[in-house]
Design a protein around this motif. Structure first.
Motif, short mmCIF file in Angstrom:
data_model
loop_
_atom_site.label_atom_id
_atom_site.label_comp_id
_atom_site.label_asym_id
_atom_site.label_seq_id
_atom_site.Cartn_x
_atom_site.Cartn_y
_atom_site.Cartn_z
N UNK A 76 9.29 73.14 66.53
CA UNK A 76 8.33 73.35 67.63
C UNK A 76 8.81 74.43 68.57
N UNK A 77 8.93 74.10 69.85
CA UNK A 77 9.29 75.09 70.87
C UNK A 77 10.68 75.65 70.64
N UNK A 78 10.76 76.98 70.56
CA UNK A 78 12.05 77.65 70.36
C UNK A 78 12.22 78.65 71.50
N UNK A 79 13.38 78.59 72.13
CA UNK A 79 13.58 79.36 73.36
C UNK A 79 13.99 80.80 73.15
N UNK A 80 14.30 81.20 71.91
CA UNK A 80 14.80 82.56 71.69
C UNK A 80 14.64 82.95 70.23
N UNK A 81 14.79 84.24 69.97
CA UNK A 81 14.71 84.73 68.59
C UNK A 81 15.89 84.18 67.78
N UNK A 82 17.05 84.02 68.44
CA UNK A 82 18.21 83.42 67.74
C UNK A 82 17.86 82.02 67.24
N UNK A 83 17.08 81.28 68.02
CA UNK A 83 16.72 79.93 67.59
C UNK A 83 15.74 79.96 66.40
N UNK A 84 14.93 81.01 66.32
CA UNK A 84 14.06 81.16 65.14
C UNK A 84 14.95 81.31 63.90
N UNK A 85 15.99 82.13 64.02
CA UNK A 85 16.93 82.32 62.90
C UNK A 85 17.63 81.01 62.55
N UNK A 86 17.98 80.24 63.59
CA UNK A 86 18.64 78.95 63.38
C UNK A 86 17.73 78.00 62.57
N UNK A 87 16.44 78.02 62.88
CA UNK A 87 15.51 77.14 62.14
C UNK A 87 15.47 77.56 60.66
#
Ligand code: PXL
Length: 280
Positions: A78-89
């Motif tokens: 769901x909610x991701x606070x940064x582009x780094x978190x998109x990569x983490x997903x």
């Protein structure tokens, strides 16, 4: 059946994990959580909220889970606070989604035609990349427009099928909520979705006037609950859309402030009854 919900904890305002965890768990499956951030409230309609990004903690959490050999049947982000978190997903999907498991992305970015605070065009582009890795995506109409470079202000109901077709270039099973339609004199809120056989359809519920925060979170969580219980997409969409509309109706009746989220608690029993009938 083991589900992982990746989302923030907005302590007040009933969205993200405070909605996903109760709804998915009540659906009768295990719901583990990976919190991306902790906020005092969500960012929509409150001033002065706190925001602690948890990105630094996540690698150690995931390393521990690896040592336990954890794997998931369904991952929902769901909610991701940064582009780094998109990569983490993306890497969490690679490491923790079972072979044949379902990756569901709620591309939380905006509503009513505008992006939420903290998001910009670059984030939208990266979110398109995350949607490409998903089996199912659950944008609202605003997010669907951003993902397909469609001008939200110019979209009318005749454009909805084209938006879905464009979304299918990102992900095979989009499900777009909040598509307002006039059916004769009656105002409807429709979900346009593509089922597991590639057929695009829509499901209508009563349109309840007003802006209601957290409706997308209730819908996405219920859909995950239904799919986790093996319910087919048509029935899962119907049950989830009805639960969301009932929750919106309850919130309108209660006259609670929209920013405090949907009063879905009292509608949970009817949701579970419908789910248990369908999952028989
Ligand atoms: O409901 C979506 C959402 C989730 N998480 C946070 C938000 C929002 C929408 O405003 O701010 C932190």
């Amino acid at each position: 059946m083991r589900v992982l919900a990746i989302n923030d904890i907005s302590c007040v305002g009933k969205c993200s994990l405070t909605v996903a965890l109760p709804i998915i768990s009540a659906s009768g499956v295990t719901c583990d959580i990976l919190p991306t951030a902790i906020l005092s409230t969500h960012t929509g309609g409150f001033a002065g909220y706190t925001f602690r990004d948890l990105s630094e903690d996540i690698p150690a959490v995931l390393a521990h889970w690896k040592s336990l050999g954890l794997k998931y049947d369904i991952i929902i982000s769901g909610y991701l606070g940064s582009i780094d978190q998109i990569e983490m997903v993306k890497s969490t999907k690679k490491d923790f989604l079972k072979e044949g498991g379902l990756m569901i992305v709620d591309p939380v970015m905006g509503d009513n035609g505008i992006l939420y605070s903290h998001f910009d065009k670059k984030f939208v582009e990266e979110m398109k990349g995350l949607c490409r890795t998903a089996d199912v995506i659950v944008p609202n109409l605003t997010e669907a427009c951003f993902l397909t470079d469609t001008d939200y202000a110019g979209v009318t109901e005749k454009d909805y099928p084209a938006v879905i077709e464009k979304l299918k270039q990102l992900c095979p099973r989009p499900s777009v909520t909040g598509c307002d339609v006039k059916n004769g004199g009656k105002a409807e809120s429709r979900v346009f979705y593509t089922d597991e056989h590639g057929q695009t359809k829509s499901y209508a519920t009563e349109k309840i006037e007003g802006a209601f925060h957290g409706a997308g979170d209730v819908y996405a969580s219920a859909l995950v609950g239904c799919l986790a219980r093996g319910v087919d997409t048509d029935t899962a969409v119907k049950i989830s859309a009805e639960f969301t509309t009932n929750s919106i109706r309850q919130t309108a009746l209660d006259k609670t402030e929209a920013r405090y989220g949907l009063n879905s608690e009292s509608q949970m029993y009817a949701y579970l009854k419908a789910l248990n009938e369908a999952a028989k």
